[in-house]
Write an enzyme that holds these catalytic residues in place. Structure first.
Site, PDB file in Angstrom:
ATOM      1  N   GLY A   1      -3.454   9.610  58.531  1.00 45.52           N
ATOM      2  CA  GLY A   1      -3.602  10.657  57.529  1.00 45.52           C
ATOM      3  C   GLY A   1      -4.880  11.441  57.704  1.00 45.52           C
ATOM      4  N   ALA A   2      -5.249  11.701  58.957  1.00 50.57           N
ATOM      5  CA  ALA A   2      -6.542  12.338  59.248  1.00 50.57           C
ATOM      6  C   ALA A   2      -6.484  13.851  59.232  1.00 50.57           C
ATOM      7  CB  ALA A   2      -7.052  11.854  60.605  1.00 50.57           C
TER       8      ALA A   2
ATOM      9  N   TYR B   1       4.132   3.663  42.934  1.00 54.38           N
ATOM     10  CA  TYR B   1       2.830   3.870  43.578  1.00 54.38           C
ATOM     11  C   TYR B   1       1.940   2.647  43.365  1.00 54.38           C
ATOM     12  CZ  TYR B   1      -1.648   5.993  44.848  1.00 54.38           C
ATOM     13  OH  TYR B   1      -2.856   6.261  45.439  1.00 54.38           O
TER      14      TYR B   1
END
Length: 308
Positions: free
Chosen positions: A21-22, A175
């Site tokens: 997730g960069a 979540y």
């Protein structure tokens, strides 16, 4: 006592780090800082276009960086990315930062049929970690940092129905379940690595309340104007991504990190501040549940756990 900052990060020259997730937010900041400290950084991103923009930003700062295609919601992509990383690094990976995630999105399924948040946030990262342990075990002092959340406090694991195939779906409940799973997995990995005698430190971190694209992505996924307004208010009252990334940077680099530890902001209720040990719920410290999740994860992903 002085507060820990980016300036306290030891020289990372000669080390290689993979950050999921960069392409934005905490992941991009983590990649930028590790690169600035001398690490070779692999940016694992789902979108090639957004990943390329992030790569150019990191390269422009003079860092050694590369792009890796990774869709955590597709186990075939996870396997391909792990194989690519092992080949590119010559089976020598020093740091894995499991940062990517989705938050409170409507009910959806991954490519393999799992509930989207459990499948992306936990199963994808767990599979990636196991597939990369052979590259981590070759490096002295290797680290696996798994990013959890304060939302784990409201999470519970339904081992009989983790994918919401029977029970009524709750976006925030799912979540919370995924973030609880992140924390349990991190601690179980630490226990098994120690038992196996591996020089691999597994730790978890959380960013407190931080302004990133995660809340905006949630609003877009829900297609609800009220959520869009809420996301803007949330970001205005949150700390910056630079501050939010500090706990995971601390977990990835600080010499005094404890295996199985959990780090987050030191301010009121862990909402903001500088890195410090963080509290967690009894459910997150349940060793029986962690072991059970480990086995369930192996069954669902079809990936052989390492260490077993």
């Amino acid at each position: 006592m002085a507060k820990w900052t980016e300036a306290d990060i030891p020289d990372q020259t000669g080390r290689t780090a993979l950050v999921t997730g960069a392409n934005s937010g905490l992941g991009l900041r983590t990649a930028e800082v590790l690169g600035a400290k001398g690490a070779r950084v692999l940016l694992a991103c789902r979108s090639p276009e957004r990943g390329q923009r992030a790569l150019e930003r990191v390269l422009a700062a003079g860092a050694k960086a590369e792009l890796v295609r990774l869709d955590l919601a597709d186990l075939s992509s996870v396997r391909a990315a792990a194989a690519e990383v092992r080949e590119r690094t010559g089976d020598a990976l020093d740091v894995l930062v499991n940062n990517a995630g989705v938050m409170a999105v409507p009910l959806g399924r991954t490519a393999d049929g799992f509930e989207r948040q459990f499948g992306t946030n936990h199963l994808g990262h767990a599979a990636l970690t196991w597939l990369l342990v052979p590259a981590l075990r070759t490096r002295p002092g290797a680290r696996v940092v798994t990013v959890s959340s304060l939302a784990h406090q409201a999470g519970s694991l339904d081992f009989a129905d983790p994918d919401y195939e029977v029970r009524r779906y709750s976006a925030w409940g799912a979540y919370g379940q995924s973030k609880l799973a992140n924390l349990l997995f991190s601690r179980e990995l630490a226990r098994r690595a120690a038992k196996a005698g591996l020089d691999v430190t597994s730790v978890a971190a959380h960013p407190g309340v931080t302004a990133t694209e995660l809340s905006a992505n949630t609003a877009r996924a829900r297609r609800n104007p009220l959520f869009s307004v809420g996301a803007k208010i949330f970001n205005l009252t949150s700390q910056s991504a630079e501050m939010g990334a500090l706990p995971q940077l601390y977990a990835a680099t600080a010499p005094d990190v404890e295996p199985g530890g959990y780090y987050g902001p030191d301010g009121f209720r862990g909402l903001r501040g500088h890195p410090a040990p963080s509290g967690s719920t009894a459910a997150a410290r349940d060793e029986l549940a962690a072991s059970r999740l480990w086995d369930l994860t192996a069954e669902l992903t079809g990936v052989e756990p390492d260490p077993s």
